[in-house]
Each structure stands twice: as C-alpha cells, then as structure tokens.
Design a protein around this motif. Sequence first.
Motif, PDB file in Angstrom:
ATOM      1  N   TYR A 109       5.103  -5.305   3.340  1.00  0.00           N
ATOM      2  CA  TYR A 109       3.752  -4.753   3.242  1.00  0.00           C
ATOM      3  C   TYR A 109       2.760  -5.898   3.121  1.00  0.00           C
ATOM      4  CZ  TYR A 109      -0.430  -2.950   0.939  1.00  0.00           C
ATOM      5  OH  TYR A 109      -1.730  -2.679   0.598  1.00  0.00           O
ATOM      6  N   GLU A 111      -0.806  -6.964   1.994  1.00  0.00           N
ATOM      7  CA  GLU A 111      -1.960  -6.533   1.204  1.00  0.00           C
ATOM      8  C   GLU A 111      -3.229  -7.104   1.835  1.00  0.00           C
ATOM      9  OE1 GLU A 111      -4.637  -5.023  -0.621  1.00  0.00           O
ATOM     10  OE2 GLU A 111      -2.679  -4.361  -1.355  1.00  0.00           O
ATOM     11  N   GLU A 131      -4.254  -2.438  -8.067  1.00  0.00           N
ATOM     12  CA  GLU A 131      -3.126  -1.846  -8.771  1.00  0.00           C
ATOM     13  C   GLU A 131      -2.301  -0.971  -7.838  1.00  0.00           C
ATOM     14  OE1 GLU A 131      -4.391  -1.000 -13.260  1.00  0.00           O
ATOM     15  OE2 GLU A 131      -5.815  -0.123 -11.823  1.00  0.00           O
ATOM     16  N   LYS A 133       2.124  -0.267  -6.379  1.00  0.00           N
ATOM     17  CA  LYS A 133       3.294  -0.923  -5.800  1.00  0.00           C
ATOM     18  C   LYS A 133       3.757  -0.155  -4.563  1.00  0.00           C
ATOM     19  CE  LYS A 133       5.022  -2.959 -10.111  1.00  0.00           C
ATOM     20  NZ  LYS A 133       6.173  -3.049 -11.050  1.00  0.00           N
ATOM     21  N   ASN A 135       7.183   0.231  -2.046  1.00  0.00           N
ATOM     22  CA  ASN A 135       8.596  -0.039  -1.795  1.00  0.00           C
ATOM     23  C   ASN A 135       8.865   0.200  -0.312  1.00  0.00           C
ATOM     24  OD1 ASN A 135      11.333  -0.318  -1.689  1.00  0.00           O
ATOM     25  ND2 ASN A 135      11.808   1.394  -3.054  1.00  0.00           N
ATOM     26  N   TYR A 142       2.593   5.681  -0.669  1.00  0.00           N
ATOM     27  CA  TYR A 142       2.281   4.915  -1.876  1.00  0.00           C
ATOM     28  C   TYR A 142       0.769   4.688  -1.939  1.00  0.00           C
ATOM     29  CZ  TYR A 142       7.293   3.990  -1.469  1.00  0.00           C
ATOM     30  OH  TYR A 142       8.650   4.142  -1.343  1.00  0.00           O
ATOM     31  N   ILE A 144      -2.424   2.290  -3.311  1.00  0.00           N
ATOM     32  CA  ILE A 144      -2.989   1.056  -3.865  1.00  0.00           C
ATOM     33  C   ILE A 144      -4.431   1.347  -4.251  1.00  0.00           C
ATOM     34  CG2 ILE A 144      -3.604  -1.354  -3.427  1.00  0.00           C
ATOM     35  CD1 ILE A 144      -0.627  -0.943  -3.531  1.00  0.00           C
TER      36      ILE A 144
END
Length: 390
Positions: A109, A111, A131, A133, A135, A142, A144
């Motif tokens: 991934y 960022e 903040e 995570k 996987n 997920y 962020i």
Amino acid sequence: MKKIIFILPILLIVLFFCINTIDTNKELVLIGNKEMNIYLNEEFKDPGVNIEDVKIERNVDTKKEGTYKLIYTYKDQSIERTIHVVDPHRMIMNLNGDENTYVNIGEKYIESGCHVIDKKDGNVSDNVKIEGKVNTQSVGDYTITYSITHNHLSIKRKRIIHVVDKIKKNTNGIPVLMYHYIYTKDNPPKNNNVNYLLDTKLEEQLKYLTQNDYYFPSYQELEAYTKGEISLPKKSVILTFDDGEKGFLKYGIPLLEKYKVPATSFIIASKAEDKITKYASEYVSFQSHSYNMHIGGGNIGHGGIISVMSKNQIIDDLKKAQQVIHNTEAFAYPYGDVTEDAKKALKEAHVLCGFTTHYGRVKVGDDPTFLPRVRVLGNASLESYIYTIK
C-alpha cells in the motif's frame, strides 16, 4: 412570651448573617468548558456559571472571526471564559490521489498523504495526523483518517483502501492529461487557440470520467508504478492544468469540485501571489511549474531558459518554488524543455515526478524525472478525448 418576642428578632438577624456569609463564600464556577470554539455566524449559547446573580461582560461577535472573553463577576469573585469564533471554510484539505484507493492483494500500500491549506496561514500540511492500518494480505476495505487542528479549527477526511483479489491491471500506460486554459462562452479569449478549452467541454470530459469509474492515482502511486512496485487499475488517469491561469481557477475548479475529480494545477511560484490560498480546493493540488524558469533564453526545444542553466541554478529555483508551494510531488518543466542537469536537479530537490510536454503515456520502466503527457486540445471532440485515454 415576652422572652420569645425579644429573642425572635435576634435569631432572624443571626440567620440573615449566616445565609449571607454562606452565599458570599460560595465559589464561582463555570458551567461547561473554559475555552469554546464556535463557527462563524453560529448562534452562541452561553452555558453560564453556577450562580445566577452574576454580572457578565460579553463582547462575542459571531459574525467576525476572532478570540473573545466572557467575564463573570459575583461580589469579589471573577472568572473568565474564552470564545474562539472560527470560519469552518478557512482550512481546506485535499487528498493526494483518489479517495477510494485500490490495492492488488499481496502488493504494498502506498500512502499518498494529503495537503492542507489555511487561507490565512498557507500550507499547514506538516501538522496532519494520519491514522489507520492496511493489511494488503487480506481482501477487504480499510480506512485511513487524516485530521488536523490548527488555530482552534479541526477538520478530518477519510480515504477508503480497497484490497482486492484481482485488480484489472493497466498494461497500456497511464495517460497524464495536460490541459492549459478554461473559458466560458460569454468570456472567450482574444486569441483563441488549441490551448483553450470551453468549460462545457471540460464538464463533458469530467462527466465521462466519473460515469465510467476512472481511477485517479497519486504521484506517489505513479512513481511506484514506474518502478514496477505496484499495479494500477486499467482505467487510470491523471489530470494536470498548466500555468495557474485565471480561467482554470475561476471556471475549472468549480467543475472539478462538482464531479469530485482530483487534479493538479502547475503554477509559476513567482506569480502565485495569493492563488494558493484564494483558490484552495479539496480537489486541487498546487504543484511547481518552477519559480522563475518559465521564460525564454534557451537553446533547445521550445527555447526555455532551463537549457542554459546549471544543475545548481535549477536546484535553487526548485527550492525557491517549494518555499512558496510547499509541495514536492510533481514538477512540470517550463516549455517542456529538459536537460540531463535538470533531471539530476529534480532528484536532488526530492521531486517525485517530472513532466514534459512529450506526447505519450507513463509506463513501467519510465524515468520518473522525464515523464510524458497527453495534450488535451480545445478543438477536439469528446470521442477523440475518449480515444486518447482508453
């Protein structure tokens, strides 16, 4: 009976003084927070204090940003409350790339981060808290979260990361679209040429991109893609607008916001003035088109001065532009002219991606400091536009 009549007034006097003494010794306490933030033009409701019979000095003007004091006084006691009136639109956060990021299972991934512009203080991105995570070994969604508190104002945005079992990979390269100027039918340019695009045509293009689920990679993702580190979705495209022209700022940005399409404005930092703060948008990233290299005087290509500048001179210009723009993700070479010294300068100035005016798509294995773009012509049809990005 006479004794009772005599004693009763004395008892009343004693009782009065006792009550008065107790009341006098009562501590004055704020109800609620000592410091409060309220939005501009919002009604202020004073939580008050624990004693009703108080004098209040108040000068809170909710129609004007600022810090105000409320002073509560009761006999010989005094207590204060601080009120911050803030403009909720003063600070703008734009995510780098798509707010719905796709990652092929097993790949890393990337960022991409974000930018935050305070219309009074400029770029405050360094204060952002990230903040969450991801996987990438497990299929799923997920989150962020990006948040910042600055000068009593807090904002937050989220990016959803979709880790998928099998992404439809892009194998033909990523078209990085090169736009220039936007105009309206009621305000045409004096010297109309292919660099000028009618706002209704831009809207057609944006509508097509969103209706057909195009993906908008960040420059961090694009750089990783050129290195073969990640896959990108088949229908990926990046939009860039050169020169920070007024027509784009006035007519183009509202359309990007309407369709929620992220784009880049390459601006000449020496002429930026208040453009970055005035036109800050959730969907526009301001990047460098140099500080003062967008002038003639060169001896190659389109005659840009960069061709006769040393590596150190170019680095100095890049860093000067960075002090204004505060971003290093991308750079558009003025006039599209590139030299070996210029490419080295970009690396030393920590610029992720450098874009030319050479026609083509960005492919795996390309030099991140020497990336092509696809020019969007003002006289082209929607069908022609679609052909260039498919």
